[in-house]
Design an enzyme around this catalytic site. Structure first.
Site, short mmCIF file in Angstrom:
data_model
loop_
_atom_site.label_atom_id
_atom_site.label_comp_id
_atom_site.label_asym_id
_atom_site.label_seq_id
_atom_site.Cartn_x
_atom_site.Cartn_y
_atom_site.Cartn_z
NE ARG A 198 -5.43 38.55 -8.93
CZ ARG A 198 -4.92 39.03 -10.06
NH1 ARG A 198 -4.58 38.19 -11.03
NH2 ARG A 198 -4.74 40.32 -10.23
CE LYS A 223 -9.93 40.54 -8.71
NZ LYS A 223 -9.36 41.17 -7.49
CG HIS A 277 -4.92 38.37 -1.89
ND1 HIS A 277 -5.04 37.84 -3.16
CD2 HIS A 277 -4.66 39.69 -2.06
CE1 HIS A 277 -4.86 38.79 -4.06
NE2 HIS A 277 -4.63 39.93 -3.41
NE ARG A 280 -2.14 39.26 -6.65
CZ ARG A 280 -1.68 39.30 -7.90
NH1 ARG A 280 -0.96 38.30 -8.37
NH2 ARG A 280 -1.94 40.34 -8.66
CG HIS A 304 -1.77 44.67 -10.24
ND1 HIS A 304 -0.67 44.48 -9.43
CD2 HIS A 304 -2.82 44.14 -9.56
CE1 HIS A 304 -1.03 43.88 -8.32
NE2 HIS A 304 -2.33 43.66 -8.38
CE1 TYR A 313 0.71 43.31 -3.59
CE2 TYR A 313 0.23 44.63 -5.54
CZ TYR A 313 -0.16 43.73 -4.57
OH TYR A 313 -1.45 43.24 -4.58
#
Length: 342
Positions: A198, A223, A277, A280, A304, A313
């Site tokens: 990120r 994050k 972003h 990513r 995640h 993804y």
């Protein structure tokens, strides 16, 4: 009362707080207004936690700032939360008592923001902040109040972005980033495409976080506050080797500088609707392909906490889908090739 005047293409804010003159310059009128409002609201002045005795006099504005002071430092998005609180002060009812706010106030704010074209995610975040303040006031301050924001339906969450960097865009983007006066935006974008880090993780990355012998990066501050290890591709190692090591941080630049460089590079490259972003997203989509669509391994790299997020993804290419369809067709006709044996 603050005064704002334009001076040489900039906006200067002048105000007096407790007999002390304050002057600060900003690049836009909106930023100047937000700063003036936050200072006048006493954001920099310490306040005590509300007590039950003060409940009837506690305004929603005071509740918002007290909540931010007590919880903001523990959150990753402290800057974004402050911006949302400042934005909420455009509504007159924010100065009313917390007990005087009704679902009608929240509903009118929601509908007004949507009518102005604000995204569903922005409106949801504004409403979530109000919900959190009332929840905190009840659970932590012991206030006997309801939660009017929780009684209003939020807008539907937006469709997740699936924007990927096209091959033709890649070369144009890297060329444009290479023309920046600062040397770091281009390698930062390149490393993002190789690792899926990120933006905040890139800017906070330090040389001590990199294990060059093992070819991995240890991210301590993420994050979701869960540290993770990210493998470095051969290309990523080459990018890092070309960077100077005259600072603790790998990319010793500010977020505002990076955003400005990114915006100018997109304009020079003629690329539309591409966010930082999205790099990513592109990186994790490539990792997904090389990992054979294994979302469990992909989640270890992306950080995640749910497989549902990692599934975003996994992009099967057209040839793979056609091959799978052929297999299913053969399986469906398998009875035609069976021989009965008695």
């Amino acid at each position: 009362m603050a005064s704002i005047r334009q001076k040489g293409g900039k906006y200067e804010v002048r105000l007096r707080i407790n007999g002390r003159s304050i002057s600060k310059t900003f690049s836009s009128s909106q930023k100047a207004q937000h700063y003036a409002l936050s200072v006048e609201l006493g954001f920099d002045e310490p306040k005590t936690q509300p007590t039950e005795f003060e409940t009837t006099d506690l305004t929603l504005s005071e509740a918002l700032w007290n909540y931010h002071r007590q919880c903001g430092s523990r959150k990753k998005g402290v800057r974004q939360e402050k911006e949302r609180i400042v934005a909420l002060h455009q509504y007159d009812w924010i100065e009313q008592s917390v007990t005087a706010i009704t679902p009608t106030h929240i509903r009118s704010m929601r509908d007004e923001l949507i009518a102005k074209g604000r995204s569903g995610s922005t409106v949801r975040l504004m409403m979530s902040t109000l919900r959190a303040v009332y929840r905190f006031a009840k659970n932590e301050w012991g206030l006997d109040i309801g939660n009017p924001a929780a009684e209003v339906k939020m807008p539907a969450p937006p469709t997740p972005r699936s924007r990927r960097l096209l091959p033709t865009e890649h070369d144009a983007l890297m060329k444009a980033l290479g023309q920046c006066r600062n040397r770091y935006p281009r390698p930062a974008a390149q490393l993002s495409l190789e690792t899926g880090l990120r933006q905040a993780e890139l800017l906070g990355l330090q040389w001590d976080d990199i294990d060059h012998d093992r070819g991995i990066v240890h991210l301590k501050d993420t994050k979701n506050s869960h540290p993770r290890w990210v493998p470095l591709t051969q290309r990523a190692r080459e990018i890092l080797r070309q960077l100077p090591r005259d600072s603790e941080r790998v990319f010793p630049i500010t977020r505002s500088l990076l955003i400005q460089a990114w915006s100018h590079a997109l304009a020079r490259a003629g690329i539309n609707d591409l966010r930082w972003h999205d790099l990513r997203h592109e990186a994790l989509s490539r990792w997904s392909y090389h990992l054979g669509g294994d979302v469990h391994k992909l989640a270890l790299i992306s950080g995640h906490r749910t497989l549902q997020m990692s599934m975003r993804y996994v992009h099967p290419v057209q040839s793979e889908m056609l091959a799978a369809n052929n297999v299913f067709s053969i399986m469906g006709n398998e009875k035609n090739f069976c021989i009965s044996v008695k």
